[in-house]
Scaffold this motif. Structure first.
Motif, PDB file in Angstrom:
ATOM      1  N   ALA A 185     -80.662   1.913  26.248  1.00 58.75           N
ATOM      2  CA  ALA A 185     -80.778   2.802  25.089  1.00 58.75           C
ATOM      3  C   ALA A 185     -80.941   4.266  25.466  1.00 58.75           C
ATOM      4  CB  ALA A 185     -81.969   2.371  24.225  1.00 58.75           C
ATOM      5  N   THR A 189     -80.701   2.934  16.586  1.00 57.20           N
ATOM      6  CA  THR A 189     -81.237   3.155  17.930  1.00 57.20           C
ATOM      7  C   THR A 189     -82.682   3.623  17.886  1.00 57.20           C
ATOM      8  OG1 THR A 189     -78.997   3.779  18.637  1.00 57.20           O
ATOM      9  CG2 THR A 189     -80.804   4.306  20.129  1.00 57.20           C
ATOM     10  N   LEU A 205     -78.423  -3.614  16.807  1.00 58.31           N
ATOM     11  CA  LEU A 205     -78.081  -2.743  17.927  1.00 58.31           C
ATOM     12  C   LEU A 205     -76.676  -3.034  18.453  1.00 58.31           C
ATOM     13  CD1 LEU A 205     -79.520  -0.449  19.377  1.00 58.31           C
ATOM     14  CD2 LEU A 205     -80.341  -2.089  21.068  1.00 58.31           C
ATOM     15  N   GLY A 260     -75.113   0.031  25.038  1.00 59.46           N
ATOM     16  CA  GLY A 260     -75.437  -0.870  23.947  1.00 59.46           C
ATOM     17  C   GLY A 260     -75.512  -2.327  24.397  1.00 59.46           C
TER      18      GLY A 260
END
Length: 377
Positions: free
Chosen positions: A302, A211, A363, A272
């Motif tokens: 995020a 992240t 991610l 996400g």
């Protein structure tokens, strides 16, 4: 002192604000430092690594120190040191001197980051309601304030030493206000100081690193991505990061209420997915207004991932919370420190858009492991 008090929440917010404010004050000073020392880009890059090196070293030490002595003395010491060292960034006259100052500056920042997150977890746990997103929002707000105020001073041709001294005074005032309101509870007196991250803590740390890597990519590579792709003119290259930063700050300001309603699992899953969707829009849609909207989706998606990861690190039972948060912070910071350089290597081999697609794939680990993270802590 009870952790569930408005005063302790205020102190936590002030400490987060000081951390964001302090690091942001340095960014506008970089061109002045380069001109003052008459160094080239290569030497400047080496000097900037001192911040990261000092931060990582301090983070490794701060987890054990906080576990042993509690977060309050570490927050106070590192916050005051961060403010005190700031003016020296404006007067260091040799590369060696500036490198030493940046090393201390980075160490103070890294130590403050770990300790304030440990403190925030304890305050949130006592309150019984989500608070981490709001705490992290104050770091972002401090960043806006620090960069804005320093830029204002420099644009008005205020001497760099005077400008940094004023900003340092503001930081000291905030820490003085926070100090008596911080929790005075001590950490555990016995138990191991060093525990190798494993299991759920290792997974949380990897997710934090991914992240933070995405956030670092937005800062370091987004302008090049959209200008090379012909979405905007080079003079407007920074618009993408501005949209991302605004969206992330707004998402964190609203995040506590959202997490209280939908829980950690849905926050990680939904956040996400939205962030990955943002990457897809940015990379796949050739229309500038739509593609730039991808930055907003990435920022919103995020925004609450890292606060939730810190919360889970503080609530797991595999290792002492302070050590877990220290490991998460260290690996997360490594994502910002090493990640952008790694993106450059990948971009040279396969192109910058492909590097961003790889980042989006990484991610995806967040929503794919959301159930494991929330069940495992």
């Amino acid at each position: 002192m009870s952790a569930d008090r408005p005063a302790t929440r205020l102190a936590t917010r002030l400490a987060f604000f000081v951390a964001g404010f302090g690091i942001a004050c340095w960014a506008p000073l970089v061109p002045f430092a380069k001109a003052r020392l008459q160094i080239d880009d290569a030497m400047l890059g080496l000097l900037l690594l001192c911040i990261g090196g000092g931060s990582v070293a301090a983070m490794l030490a701060t987890g054990p120190l906080t576990a042993r002595f509690g977060s309050r003395p570490v927050i106070v010491a590192s916050g005051f040191l961060l403010a005190a060292i700031l003016p020296f960034l404006a007067i260091a006259e040799t590369p060696l001197a500036l490198g030493a100052v940046l090393l201390i500056f980075g160490g103070a920042l890294g130590s403050l980051d770990v300790a304030v997150n440990v403190h925030a977890v304890e305050v949130e746990r006592a309150s019984g309601v989500p608070l981490m997103s709001g705490f992290h929002a104050l770091f972002s707000i401090g960043g806006f304030a620090g960069a804005g105020l320093m830029t204002l001073f420099l644009s008005l041709e205020v001497d760099t030493l005077a400008a940094t001294s004023i900003c340092a005074a503001l930081m000291l005032a905030a820490m003085l206000a926070a100090r008596p309101r911080l929790l005075a509870a001590r950490g555990a007196e016995d138990g191991p100081l060093f525990v190798r991250p494993q299991g759920i803590v290792l997974l949380l740390s990897i997710l934090a690193m991914v992240t933070f890597l995405a956030e670092g990519a937005m800062l370091d590579w987004s302008a090049l991505l959209i200008t090379q792709g012909g979405l905007v003119d080079v003079k407007q290259g920074g618009v993408g990061y501005i949209l991302f930063a605004i969206a992330m700050t707004a998402g964190r300001l609203l995040g506590d209420g959202l997490v209280a309603r939908i829980g950690d699992y849905r926050t990680l899953l939904g956040g996400g997915v939205v962030a990955v969707l943002g990457f897809a829009v940015l990379l796949a849609v050739p229309l500038a207004p739509v593609a730039l909207g991808g930055f907003v989706l990435i920022g919103l998606g995020a925004s609450n991932l890292v606060p939730v990861l810190f919360r889970r690190a503080g609530s797991q039972s595999n290792m002492p919370p302070a050590l877990a948060i220290g490991a998460l912070t260290t690996l997360g910071y490594a994502g910002i420190l090493v990640g952008p350089a790694g993106i450059g290597v990948v971009a040279k081999a396969v192109g910058l858009p492909a590097a961003f697609w790889i980042l989006a794939a990484l991610l995806l680990l967040v929503p794919l492991t959301a159930r494991r993270v929330t069940r495992g802590t």
